[in-house]
Write a protein that holds these residues in place. Sequence first.
Motif, PDB file in Angstrom:
ATOM      1  N   GLY A  48       9.637  23.303   6.123  1.00  0.00           N
ATOM      2  CA  GLY A  48       9.945  21.992   6.685  1.00  0.00           C
ATOM      3  C   GLY A  48       9.173  20.847   6.060  1.00  0.00           C
ATOM      4  N   PHE A  49       8.327  21.140   5.092  1.00  0.00           N
ATOM      5  CA  PHE A  49       7.548  20.105   4.408  1.00  0.00           C
ATOM      6  C   PHE A  49       8.418  19.487   3.304  1.00  0.00           C
ATOM      7  CE2 PHE A  49       4.433  22.621   6.534  1.00  0.00           C
ATOM      8  CZ  PHE A  49       3.397  21.755   6.843  1.00  0.00           C
ATOM      9  N   MET A  50       9.287  18.582   3.729  1.00  0.00           N
ATOM     10  CA  MET A  50      10.254  17.971   2.826  1.00  0.00           C
ATOM     11  C   MET A  50       9.681  16.703   2.195  1.00  0.00           C
ATOM     12  SD  MET A  50      12.637  20.106   3.434  1.00  0.00           S
ATOM     13  CE  MET A  50      14.334  19.693   3.298  1.00  0.00           C
ATOM     14  N   GLN A  51      10.257  16.314   1.064  1.00  0.00           N
ATOM     15  CA  GLN A  51       9.837  15.095   0.375  1.00  0.00           C
ATOM     16  C   GLN A  51       9.983  13.898   1.300  1.00  0.00           C
ATOM     17  OE1 GLN A  51      11.695  14.643  -3.506  1.00  0.00           O
ATOM     18  NE2 GLN A  51      12.081  16.835  -3.549  1.00  0.00           N
ATOM     19  N   GLY A  52       8.982  13.030   1.302  1.00  0.00           N
ATOM     20  CA  GLY A  52       9.024  11.818   2.096  1.00  0.00           C
ATOM     21  C   GLY A  52       8.494  11.972   3.515  1.00  0.00           C
TER      22      GLY A  52
ATOM     23  N   LYS B 139       4.533   8.111  14.688  1.00  0.00           N
ATOM     24  CA  LYS B 139       3.221   8.735  14.875  1.00  0.00           C
ATOM     25  C   LYS B 139       2.448   8.819  13.566  1.00  0.00           C
ATOM     26  CE  LYS B 139       4.376  11.504  18.907  1.00  0.00           C
ATOM     27  NZ  LYS B 139       4.492  12.859  19.436  1.00  0.00           N
ATOM     28  N   ALA B 140       3.145   8.757  12.448  1.00  0.00           N
ATOM     29  CA  ALA B 140       2.479   8.832  11.144  1.00  0.00           C
ATOM     30  C   ALA B 140       1.555   7.660  10.938  1.00  0.00           C
ATOM     31  CB  ALA B 140       3.518   8.888  10.021  1.00  0.00           C
TER      32      ALA B 140
ATOM     33  N   THR C 223      -0.098  19.890   9.596  1.00  0.00           N
ATOM     34  CA  THR C 223       0.941  19.857  10.613  1.00  0.00           C
ATOM     35  C   THR C 223       1.920  18.734  10.289  1.00  0.00           C
ATOM     36  OG1 THR C 223      -0.726  20.548  12.236  1.00  0.00           O
ATOM     37  CG2 THR C 223       1.361  19.697  13.092  1.00  0.00           C
ATOM     38  N   LEU C 224       3.213  19.072  10.270  1.00  0.00           N
ATOM     39  CA  LEU C 224       4.236  18.054  10.051  1.00  0.00           C
ATOM     40  C   LEU C 224       4.246  17.069  11.205  1.00  0.00           C
ATOM     41  CD1 LEU C 224       7.357  19.966   8.738  1.00  0.00           C
ATOM     42  CD2 LEU C 224       6.084  18.193   7.566  1.00  0.00           C
ATOM     43  N   ILE C 225       4.458  15.800  10.907  1.00  0.00           N
ATOM     44  CA  ILE C 225       4.616  14.776  11.923  1.00  0.00           C
ATOM     45  C   ILE C 225       6.112  14.545  12.068  1.00  0.00           C
ATOM     46  CG2 ILE C 225       4.148  12.382  12.549  1.00  0.00           C
ATOM     47  CD1 ILE C 225       1.592  12.592  10.844  1.00  0.00           C
ATOM     48  N   GLU C 226       6.662  14.979  13.173  1.00  0.00           N
ATOM     49  CA  GLU C 226       8.103  14.892  13.398  1.00  0.00           C
ATOM     50  C   GLU C 226       8.546  13.462  13.666  1.00  0.00           C
ATOM     51  OE1 GLU C 226      10.157  17.339  12.852  1.00  0.00           O
ATOM     52  OE2 GLU C 226       8.584  18.803  12.512  1.00  0.00           O
TER      53      GLU C 226
END
Length: 65
Positions: free
Chosen positions: A34-38, A60-61, A53-56
């Motif tokens: 799930g670590f996609m570009q951008g 929140k980023a 951890t991915l920020i969905e």
Amino acid sequence: MKKIKIKPKHRRRTYDEIWIPEIKMEGKWLEKLGFMQGKYMKVEWEQKKLILTLIEDEEKAYNKS
């Protein structure tokens, strides 16, 4: 599990030069997780451990919490 070598990176400053550790990760395996570009991720650390951890929610980023 992936084995990644920590490499030295050279930084030139105004009055000196230093070497710092660098970690580079790339590959289709990141995309599968799930670590996609951008996308943004949060990096946290403990003794001898990094947690990525991915920020969905993109808003929140930019949150400094």
